[in-house]
Design a protein around this motif. Structure first.
Motif, short mmCIF file in Angstrom:
data_model
loop_
_atom_site.label_atom_id
_atom_site.label_comp_id
_atom_site.label_asym_id
_atom_site.label_seq_id
_atom_site.Cartn_x
_atom_site.Cartn_y
_atom_site.Cartn_z
N HIS A 98 48.75 5.36 1.00
CA HIS A 98 49.53 4.19 1.36
C HIS A 98 49.23 3.79 2.80
N LEU A 99 49.19 4.77 3.69
CA LEU A 99 48.84 4.51 5.08
C LEU A 99 47.44 3.91 5.17
N ALA A 100 46.49 4.49 4.45
CA ALA A 100 45.11 3.98 4.47
C ALA A 100 45.06 2.53 3.99
N GLY A 101 45.87 2.20 3.00
CA GLY A 101 45.93 0.82 2.54
C GLY A 101 46.42 -0.12 3.62
N PHE A 102 47.40 0.34 4.39
CA PHE A 102 47.92 -0.47 5.50
C PHE A 102 46.86 -0.64 6.58
N LEU A 103 46.15 0.43 6.88
CA LEU A 103 45.14 0.38 7.95
C LEU A 103 43.93 -0.47 7.55
N GLY A 104 43.71 -0.61 6.25
CA GLY A 104 42.63 -1.46 5.76
C GLY A 104 41.27 -1.02 6.24
N SER A 105 40.58 -1.89 6.97
CA SER A 105 39.22 -1.60 7.41
C SER A 105 39.16 -0.83 8.72
N LEU A 106 40.31 -0.52 9.29
CA LEU A 106 40.36 0.23 10.55
C LEU A 106 39.88 1.66 10.31
N ARG A 107 38.93 2.11 11.11
CA ARG A 107 38.44 3.48 11.00
C ARG A 107 39.47 4.43 11.61
N LEU A 108 39.53 5.65 11.10
CA LEU A 108 40.52 6.62 11.59
C LEU A 108 40.37 6.88 13.08
N LEU B 131 55.21 2.07 10.40
CA LEU B 131 56.56 2.56 10.14
C LEU B 131 57.58 1.42 10.21
N GLU B 132 57.38 0.49 11.13
CA GLU B 132 58.30 -0.65 11.23
C GLU B 132 58.19 -1.52 9.99
N SER B 133 56.98 -1.70 9.46
CA SER B 133 56.83 -2.50 8.25
C SER B 133 57.54 -1.85 7.07
N LEU B 134 57.53 -0.51 7.03
CA LEU B 134 58.23 0.20 5.96
C LEU B 134 59.75 0.05 6.11
N ARG B 135 60.22 0.09 7.37
CA ARG B 135 61.65 -0.09 7.61
C ARG B 135 62.09 -1.47 7.14
N ARG B 136 61.30 -2.48 7.50
CA ARG B 136 61.62 -3.85 7.08
C ARG B 136 61.54 -4.02 5.57
N ALA B 137 60.68 -3.23 4.93
CA ALA B 137 60.52 -3.31 3.47
C ALA B 137 61.63 -2.56 2.75
N GLY B 138 62.51 -1.90 3.49
CA GLY B 138 63.66 -1.24 2.88
C GLY B 138 63.47 0.24 2.59
#
Length: 146
Positions: free
Chosen positions: A35-45, A57-64
């Motif tokens: 799920h985190l990797a999906g959020f990061l998209g094309s960003l390399r680790l 984490l803020e996006s998850l809080r806003r998503a409930g």
């Protein structure tokens, strides 16, 4: 998700399995990290910064997402990025200082009504008698102040 990110997650989970973690824990970690990797998209680790993880984490809080779910995810991210740093795949752990929050910490209440919502509420109140007008006046004082 980047293919190399998927490979790193698989390597991490193999290591955790060798440490004797349960299948349930491994599956939970896999789901969280994917799920985190999906959020990061094309960003390399190696490009991930603490602010990226905080935004996630803020996006998850806003998503409930509940506090306990975000807390579990935070611990997974901390361990994953610490492992990457220990393995020499990262220079530093961007998740090291992520806030977890206290167990008894409550979520903030929802934001108050906007001015437009209060105006709509007051406009829709009945005005049939003196008691209705008194109630409206009390609500106006309560929401709008003096």
């Amino acid at each position: 998700m980047r293919p190399e990110t998927a490979q790193v997650i698989a390597d991490y989970l193999r290591q955790r399995k060798a440490e004797g973690l349960s299948e349930r824990t491994l599956e939970n970690d896999r789901v969280r990290l994917n799920h985190l990797a999906g959020f990061l998209g094309s960003l390399r680790l190696v490009e991930v910064k603490a602010r990226d993880l905080e935004r996630y984490l803020e996006s998850l809080r806003r998503a409930g997402w509940k506090h306990t779910s975000r807390k579990s995810l935070t611990f997974t991210m901390r361990h994953f990025f610490a492992w990457l740093a220990d393995q020499g795949r990262l220079l530093s752990n961007p998740a090291r200082d992520l806030p977890v929050g206290r167990q008894d910490e409550e979520e903030l209440p929802p934001p108050p009504l906007s001015v437009e919502e209060v105006a709509e509420l007051l406009d829709n109140l009945p005005r049939r008698n003196v008691l209705d007008l008194c109630r409206r006046a009390l609500l106006e004082l309560f929401y709008l102040g003096l």
